[in-house]
Motif scaffolding. Structure first.
Motif, PDB file in Angstrom:
ATOM      1  N   ASP A  43       6.002  -4.613   6.857  1.00 35.18           N
ATOM      2  CA  ASP A  43       5.879  -4.194   5.462  1.00 35.18           C
ATOM      3  C   ASP A  43       4.447  -4.391   4.982  1.00 35.18           C
ATOM      4  N   ALA A  44       4.113  -3.703   3.908  1.00 33.60           N
ATOM      5  CA  ALA A  44       2.742  -3.685   3.397  1.00 33.60           C
ATOM      6  C   ALA A  44       2.284  -5.063   2.935  1.00 33.60           C
ATOM      7  N   ASP A  81      -9.472   0.480   1.258  1.00 27.08           N
ATOM      8  CA  ASP A  81      -8.203   0.369   1.980  1.00 27.08           C
ATOM      9  C   ASP A  81      -7.381  -0.805   1.456  1.00 27.08           C
ATOM     10  N   LYS A  84      -5.909   0.082  -1.957  1.00 27.07           N
ATOM     11  CA  LYS A  84      -4.758   0.970  -1.821  1.00 27.07           C
ATOM     12  C   LYS A  84      -3.529   0.197  -1.345  1.00 27.07           C
ATOM     13  N   LEU A  85      -3.730  -0.673  -0.378  1.00 30.94           N
ATOM     14  CA  LEU A  85      -2.630  -1.476   0.150  1.00 30.94           C
ATOM     15  C   LEU A  85      -2.085  -2.413  -0.917  1.00 30.94           C
ATOM     16  N   SER A  86      -2.978  -2.994  -1.709  1.00 33.48           N
ATOM     17  CA  SER A  86      -2.555  -3.878  -2.792  1.00 33.48           C
ATOM     18  C   SER A  86      -1.744  -3.104  -3.836  1.00 33.48           C
ATOM     19  N   ALA A  87      -2.180  -1.885  -4.164  1.00 33.05           N
ATOM     20  CA  ALA A  87      -1.447  -1.056  -5.122  1.00 33.05           C
ATOM     21  C   ALA A  87      -0.072  -0.692  -4.573  1.00 33.05           C
ATOM     22  N   GLN A  88       0.009  -0.426  -3.278  1.00 32.54           N
ATOM     23  CA  GLN A  88       1.296  -0.111  -2.654  1.00 32.54           C
ATOM     24  C   GLN A  88       2.241  -1.308  -2.729  1.00 32.54           C
ATOM     25  N   VAL A  89       1.719  -2.510  -2.478  1.00 33.43           N
ATOM     26  CA  VAL A  89       2.531  -3.725  -2.548  1.00 33.43           C
ATOM     27  C   VAL A  89       3.033  -3.936  -3.970  1.00 33.43           C
ATOM     28  N   GLN A  90       2.159  -3.725  -4.965  1.00 32.67           N
ATOM     29  CA  GLN A  90       2.570  -3.884  -6.363  1.00 32.67           C
ATOM     30  C   GLN A  90       3.662  -2.875  -6.727  1.00 32.67           C
ATOM     31  N   GLY A  91       3.523  -1.651  -6.261  1.00 40.36           N
ATOM     32  CA  GLY A  91       4.532  -0.628  -6.522  1.00 40.36           C
ATOM     33  C   GLY A  91       5.885  -0.992  -5.906  1.00 40.36           C
ATOM     34  N   GLU A  92       5.847  -1.519  -4.680  1.00 42.99           N
ATOM     35  CA  GLU A  92       7.087  -1.936  -4.029  1.00 42.99           C
ATOM     36  C   GLU A  92       7.739  -3.095  -4.775  1.00 42.99           C
TER      37      GLU A  92
END
Length: 170
Positions: A43-44, A81, A84-92
């Motif tokens: 997972d991210a 990068d 972007k990964l941090s934003a993806q984790v926050q969204g999840e």
């Protein structure tokens, strides 16, 4: 010649006996290839945490490539990068919180797509006098998730696998 063992992680085969298999499965090349394969499914949040603890790879930052590749102990991610990964984790995290609170299904799910499709089909049928053939089923964008398969599980290329000259009828 005897039985041969094919390792999907390493994409190689060897004579199958207890000694060879044990030697291969405990080898550095196999363990690294196996780790890379399983890293594809992490997972991210775990990836972000690991990448933030690593120092940046100087060789990768200077030239854009590193001799060690996925075995490098330094990070090959740029600041963009990581953002972007941090934003993806926050969204999840937000999505999980919404689901735990019992909120309605967020937009972009398969149910929404099926509902829109049904509306499109009913609108197109009401606009035309001739009955149209229903559109073939298509998965929504991004579904199913694309994953690289090991070579032994990939479909053969168009026209079939090439036959070595030694095996052709002659």
């Amino acid at each position: 010649m005897g039985k041969r063992y094919f390792c999907d992680y390493c994409d190689r085969s060897f004579q199958d006996n207890l000694h060879n298999r044990k030697k291969h499965l405990n080898g550095v090349q196999h363990l690294r290839a196996k780790r890379v394969w399983y890293d594809l499914f992490r997972d991210a949040a775990a990836i972000l945490q690991e990448e933030q603890t690593k120092k940046p790879c100087r060789k990768f930052l200077q030239t854009g490539q590193c001799d060690f590749g996925s075995n490098c102990r330094f990070s090959h991610m740029t600041e963009q990068d990581l953002e972007k990964l941090s934003a993806q984790v926050q969204g999840e995290k937000r999505l999980k919180e919404l689901q735990q609170e019992g909120a309605d299904i967020p937009p972009g799910t398969i149910e929404d797509w099926l509902e829109k499709r049904a509306q499109r089909l009913s609108a197109s049928q009401s606009n035309s006098a001739l009955p149209e053939k229903p559109a073939p089923f298509q998965y929504p964008l991004g579904w199913p998730p694309v994953q690289e398969l090991p070579p032994s599980l990939q479909a053969p290329p168009p026209g079939g696998w090439p036959v070595p000259p030694t095996l052709q009828w002659g």
